[in-house]
Design a protein around this motif. Structure first.
Motif, PDB file in Angstrom:
ATOM      1  N   SER A 132      15.719  36.241  31.148  1.00 46.40           N
ATOM      2  CA  SER A 132      15.917  34.831  30.825  1.00 46.40           C
ATOM      3  C   SER A 132      16.917  34.669  29.684  1.00 46.40           C
ATOM      4  CB  SER A 132      14.578  34.194  30.458  1.00 46.40           C
ATOM      5  OG  SER A 132      14.720  32.830  30.160  1.00 46.40           O
ATOM      6  N   LEU A 133      16.854  35.556  28.700  1.00 48.08           N
ATOM      7  CA  LEU A 133      17.795  35.496  27.580  1.00 48.08           C
ATOM      8  C   LEU A 133      19.226  35.781  28.042  1.00 48.08           C
ATOM      9  CD1 LEU A 133      18.210  35.073  24.573  1.00 48.08           C
ATOM     10  CD2 LEU A 133      17.753  37.517  24.233  1.00 48.08           C
ATOM     11  N   VAL A 134      19.375  36.693  29.003  1.00 50.05           N
ATOM     12  CA  VAL A 134      20.705  36.938  29.576  1.00 50.05           C
ATOM     13  C   VAL A 134      21.247  35.646  30.189  1.00 50.05           C
ATOM     14  CG1 VAL A 134      21.966  38.154  31.398  1.00 50.05           C
ATOM     15  CG2 VAL A 134      20.337  39.400  29.968  1.00 50.05           C
ATOM     16  N   GLY A 135      20.378  34.913  30.909  1.00 48.97           N
ATOM     17  CA  GLY A 135      20.813  33.666  31.531  1.00 48.97           C
ATOM     18  C   GLY A 135      21.177  32.592  30.527  1.00 48.97           C
ATOM     19  N   THR A 136      20.331  32.360  29.513  1.00 50.86           N
ATOM     20  CA  THR A 136      20.636  31.324  28.526  1.00 50.86           C
ATOM     21  C   THR A 136      21.842  31.705  27.664  1.00 50.86           C
ATOM     22  OG1 THR A 136      18.984  32.282  27.009  1.00 50.86           O
ATOM     23  CG2 THR A 136      18.270  30.455  28.420  1.00 50.86           C
ATOM     24  N   ALA A 137      21.987  32.995  27.367  1.00 45.73           N
ATOM     25  CA  ALA A 137      23.156  33.438  26.591  1.00 45.73           C
ATOM     26  C   ALA A 137      24.443  33.257  27.390  1.00 45.73           C
ATOM     27  CB  ALA A 137      22.986  34.898  26.174  1.00 45.73           C
ATOM     28  N   SER A 138      24.376  33.477  28.716  1.00 42.42           N
ATOM     29  CA  SER A 138      25.567  33.258  29.537  1.00 42.42           C
ATOM     30  C   SER A 138      25.988  31.791  29.502  1.00 42.42           C
ATOM     31  CB  SER A 138      25.306  33.705  30.981  1.00 42.42           C
ATOM     32  OG  SER A 138      24.454  32.786  31.678  1.00 42.42           O
ATOM     33  N   HIS A 139      25.007  30.890  29.418  1.00 42.68           N
ATOM     34  CA  HIS A 139      25.324  29.460  29.326  1.00 42.68           C
ATOM     35  C   HIS A 139      26.087  29.173  28.035  1.00 42.68           C
ATOM     36  CE1 HIS A 139      24.288  25.169  30.361  1.00 42.68           C
ATOM     37  NE2 HIS A 139      24.747  25.055  29.122  1.00 42.68           N
ATOM     38  N   MET A 155      14.594  32.357  38.572  1.00 45.62           N
ATOM     39  CA  MET A 155      14.408  32.198  37.137  1.00 45.62           C
ATOM     40  C   MET A 155      15.730  32.330  36.386  1.00 45.62           C
ATOM     41  SD  MET A 155      12.262  34.476  34.415  1.00 45.62           S
ATOM     42  CE  MET A 155      13.682  35.564  34.279  1.00 45.62           C
ATOM     43  N   MET A 156      16.582  33.260  36.822  1.00 50.50           N
ATOM     44  CA  MET A 156      17.856  33.437  36.120  1.00 50.50           C
ATOM     45  C   MET A 156      18.804  32.270  36.361  1.00 50.50           C
ATOM     46  SD  MET A 156      18.800  37.464  35.975  1.00 50.50           S
ATOM     47  CE  MET A 156      20.010  37.036  34.719  1.00 50.50           C
ATOM     48  N   ILE A 157      18.752  31.676  37.546  1.00 47.19           N
ATOM     49  CA  ILE A 157      19.561  30.472  37.795  1.00 47.19           C
ATOM     50  C   ILE A 157      19.075  29.328  36.904  1.00 47.19           C
ATOM     51  CG2 ILE A 157      20.160  28.718  39.509  1.00 47.19           C
ATOM     52  CD1 ILE A 157      20.047  30.910  41.633  1.00 47.19           C
ATOM     53  N   LEU A 158      17.752  29.192  36.799  1.00 48.11           N
ATOM     54  CA  LEU A 158      17.213  28.161  35.912  1.00 48.11           C
ATOM     55  C   LEU A 158      17.576  28.442  34.467  1.00 48.11           C
ATOM     56  CD1 LEU A 158      13.636  27.661  37.435  1.00 48.11           C
ATOM     57  CD2 LEU A 158      15.556  26.074  37.543  1.00 48.11           C
ATOM     58  N   ALA A 159      17.495  29.700  34.053  1.00 41.23           N
ATOM     59  CA  ALA A 159      17.833  30.059  32.676  1.00 41.23           C
ATOM     60  C   ALA A 159      19.297  29.754  32.372  1.00 41.23           C
ATOM     61  CB  ALA A 159      17.547  31.540  32.434  1.00 41.23           C
ATOM     62  N   ALA A 160      20.175  30.003  33.344  1.00 35.41           N
ATOM     63  CA  ALA A 160      21.596  29.759  33.136  1.00 35.41           C
ATOM     64  C   ALA A 160      21.908  28.269  32.996  1.00 35.41           C
ATOM     65  CB  ALA A 160      22.402  30.342  34.291  1.00 35.41           C
ATOM     66  N   ASN A 161      21.007  27.406  33.469  1.00 35.58           N
ATOM     67  CA  ASN A 161      21.208  25.953  33.365  1.00 35.58           C
ATOM     68  C   ASN A 161      20.305  25.301  32.325  1.00 35.58           C
ATOM     69  OD1 ASN A 161      23.057  24.884  35.751  1.00 35.58           O
ATOM     70  ND2 ASN A 161      21.810  26.532  36.596  1.00 35.58           N
ATOM     71  N   LEU A 162      19.303  26.012  31.840  1.00 35.12           N
ATOM     72  CA  LEU A 162      18.266  25.401  31.014  1.00 35.12           C
ATOM     73  C   LEU A 162      18.788  24.751  29.733  1.00 35.12           C
ATOM     74  CD1 LEU A 162      15.249  24.925  31.145  1.00 35.12           C
ATOM     75  CD2 LEU A 162      14.892  27.062  29.882  1.00 35.12           C
ATOM     76  N   PRO A 163      19.786  25.301  29.037  1.00 38.12           N
ATOM     77  CA  PRO A 163      20.259  24.610  27.828  1.00 38.12           C
ATOM     78  C   PRO A 163      20.767  23.193  28.079  1.00 38.12           C
ATOM     79  CG  PRO A 163      20.975  26.893  27.781  1.00 38.12           C
ATOM     80  CD  PRO A 163      20.350  26.668  29.134  1.00 38.12           C
ATOM     81  N   ASP A 164      21.165  22.886  29.306  1.00 37.27           N
ATOM     82  CA  ASP A 164      21.601  21.522  29.617  1.00 37.27           C
ATOM     83  C   ASP A 164      20.428  20.579  29.820  1.00 37.27           C
ATOM     84  OD1 ASP A 164      24.308  21.808  29.365  1.00 37.27           O
ATOM     85  OD2 ASP A 164      24.659  22.276  31.472  1.00 37.27           O
ATOM     86  N   LEU A 165      19.225  21.033  29.491  1.00 41.02           N
ATOM     87  CA  LEU A 165      18.047  20.167  29.526  1.00 41.02           C
ATOM     88  C   LEU A 165      18.237  18.956  28.627  1.00 41.02           C
ATOM     89  CD1 LEU A 165      15.055  19.966  30.571  1.00 41.02           C
ATOM     90  CD2 LEU A 165      14.390  21.118  28.462  1.00 41.02           C
ATOM     91  N   ASP A 166      19.067  19.087  27.596  1.00 38.69           N
ATOM     92  CA  ASP A 166      19.261  17.963  26.684  1.00 38.69           C
ATOM     93  C   ASP A 166      19.898  16.756  27.373  1.00 38.69           C
ATOM     94  OD1 ASP A 166      21.858  18.853  27.026  1.00 38.69           O
ATOM     95  OD2 ASP A 166      22.066  19.640  24.988  1.00 38.69           O
ATOM     96  N   VAL A 167      20.607  16.962  28.487  1.00 41.95           N
ATOM     97  CA  VAL A 167      21.229  15.847  29.194  1.00 41.95           C
ATOM     98  C   VAL A 167      20.175  14.873  29.712  1.00 41.95           C
ATOM     99  CG1 VAL A 167      22.652  15.201  31.171  1.00 41.95           C
ATOM    100  CG2 VAL A 167      23.236  17.217  29.822  1.00 41.95           C
ATOM    101  N   LEU A 221      26.970  32.067  38.051  1.00 43.14           N
ATOM    102  CA  LEU A 221      26.916  33.235  37.177  1.00 43.14           C
ATOM    103  C   LEU A 221      25.494  33.755  37.047  1.00 43.14           C
ATOM    104  CD1 LEU A 221      28.328  35.243  35.385  1.00 43.14           C
ATOM    105  CD2 LEU A 221      28.119  33.636  33.478  1.00 43.14           C
ATOM    106  N   GLY A 222      24.504  32.860  36.912  1.00 46.36           N
ATOM    107  CA  GLY A 222      23.113  33.306  36.843  1.00 46.36           C
ATOM    108  C   GLY A 222      22.690  34.045  38.095  1.00 46.36           C
ATOM    109  N   ALA A 223      23.069  33.525  39.270  1.00 48.84           N
ATOM    110  CA  ALA A 223      22.730  34.197  40.527  1.00 48.84           C
ATOM    111  C   ALA A 223      23.447  35.531  40.655  1.00 48.84           C
ATOM    112  CB  ALA A 223      23.084  33.285  41.705  1.00 48.84           C
ATOM    113  N   ALA A 224      24.720  35.581  40.245  1.00 51.44           N
ATOM    114  CA  ALA A 224      25.482  36.824  40.353  1.00 51.44           C
ATOM    115  C   ALA A 224      24.907  37.906  39.446  1.00 51.44           C
ATOM    116  CB  ALA A 224      26.948  36.566  40.011  1.00 51.44           C
TER     117      ALA A 224
END
Length: 412
Positions: free
Chosen positions: A127-134, A56-68, A9-12
């Motif tokens: 970046s906010l679009v990516g993290t919000a999509s997550h 950057m958007m692919i990273l943003a779309a996955n960044l909230p899972d940093l807690d893992v 989704l981030g890449a798309a």
């Protein structure tokens, strides 16, 4: 959702046009001339920031899972995964921090002629679009999110998309694969991803009483063969309509989400007839929930809760038969429950579990109490995800030698 879905989704979103906003004005070098005037194709490619923005958007779309990566024990995972980094303020902070290394170290973005503050605002917005999509994708499934933590521990569940959905792989992955650039490492990455997803589609659900992937399994390999042939035969022409292809896949993705949301509403109303037909003998249920089955948007798992038991089963919206139905007691009363609820492990599981079930096993040296979430561990004989065994001596004191590592939490 799984990280493949987040990445797709981030890449798309980036390839649909969000990565071109920064380059609508031509990048300028030190002499003030645009990148279009650069006759060196290698230099022109290096000075094009679109690839960096997509990364950057692919990273943003996955960044909230940093807690893992920061969770060393199972109880830490249940307590803090989809916690602070999956809150409204958490995704905003992550979105503000992520652009900083790209501004400093990425040559294409750093050399762009726009003022630094304007580049930062643009990158932070993307970046906010990516993290919000997550956050949106995680909300849609039955695991849920806690977007108001630490002010509220309440879980919110969308319940209309499975945690892993092969249909999303087909919808988003097909267009990105068609327009993707060739190269040794890119091709290897795509080959590995396609092989892993294909193996999962091929073997998942085959041992289930009703195979949930019997439809997608056939379509998967038919569509995959067509996509591979199209990329090989028409790769140059596909690049000319790349943005249109990705936009179409995003529209199809949105349509699929709306379809599943509507099917979920239909499934919830159908559970009422299941209760009325006597499949679940509960006159006044406290709660009714319906969750999707991976691989088929028409098959759903239902949970009907009364004061002392649950009724769980599956049904298909295209038929009327109920399968795998059984009723199970909660056992959330009495001394075993009181002792478990006072332990750290019990507090974590009970706060996470949506449908908690307790089972007591007597042992020569005391008692073993199994606490599990019916969503993820339906069988009492198994210790699966979101389940734990807590051991007590004969005086109902928790045994220190079996006590798990207790996570910190503001909710204790």
């Amino acid at each position: 959702m799984d990280n493949i879905t987040h990445s797709l989704l981030g890449a798309a979103l980036s390839q649909a046009g969000l990565n071109q906003v920064l380059v609508l004005g031509k990048s300028s070098g030190a002499n003030g001339q645009g990148a279009a005037a650069n006759s060196n194709p290698v230099e022109a490619a290096i000075s094009d920031p679109r690839g960096a923005i997509t990364t950057m958007m692919i990273l943003a779309a996955n960044l909230p899972d940093l807690d893992v990566a920061t969770l060393p024990a199972p109880l830490y995972y249940l307590e803090h995964h989809r916690g602070y980094t999956h809150t409204f303020w958490g995704i905003a902070v992550l979105a503000l921090l992520l652009p900083l290394p790209f501004l400093k170290w990425n040559r294409a973005i750093r050399s762009h002629h726009a003022p630094v503050w304007r580049k930062y605002l643009y990158l932070a917005g993307m970046s906010l679009v990516g993290t919000a999509s997550h956050l949106f994708l995680d909300f849609a499934n039955s695991y849920g999110v806690r977007p108001f933590r630490p002010f509220s521990q309440r879980w919110l569940y969308g319940d209309f998309i499975p945690i892993i959905d092969p249909w999303i792989y087909l919808i988003l992955g097909s267009s990105l694969f068609l327009i993707g650039a060739h190269g040794k490492w890119r091709d290897l990455l795509w080959a590995g991803g396609i092989a892993a997803a294909s193996l999962a589609v091929l073997f998942y659900g085959r041992t289930s009483p009703i195979d949930p992937l019997y439809v997608v399994r056939t379509l998967w390999f038919v569509v995959l063969s067509a996509i591979l042939a199209a990329r090989w035969m028409a790769k140059q022409r596909l690049r000319g309509i790349a943005q249109g292809l990705v936009l179409c896949s995003l529209l199809l993705f949105c349509g699929y989400y709306l379809l599943c949301w509507q099917l979920h509403r239909t499934a919830v109303s159908r559970v009422g007839s299941v209760i009325a037909a006597g499949d679940c003998r509960m006159a006044n249920p406290l709660r009714i929930s319906v969750t999707p089955v991976a691989g088929t948007p028409f098959r759903w798992t239902f949970f009907v809760e009364s004061a002392d038991q649950y009724c769980r089963g599956q049904f298909n919206l295209t038929g009327s038969a109920v399968s795998d139905r059984y009723t199970i007691s909660k056992n959330l009363t009495g001394l075993p429950y009181q002792r478990v609820a006072a332990t750290c492990a019990g507090k974590v599981i009970l706060r996470f579990a949506r449908f908690p079930v307790l089972n007591l096993v007597k042992r020569p040296d005391g008692y073993a109490v199994n606490l599990r979430d019916l969503r993820f561990t339906p069988l009492p004989q198994r210790i699966g995800f979101a389940s734990i065994s807590i051991y007590f001596d004969k005086q109902w004191r928790e045994r220190p030698d079996s006590e798990p590592v207790c996570p910190w939490s503001e909710a204790f």
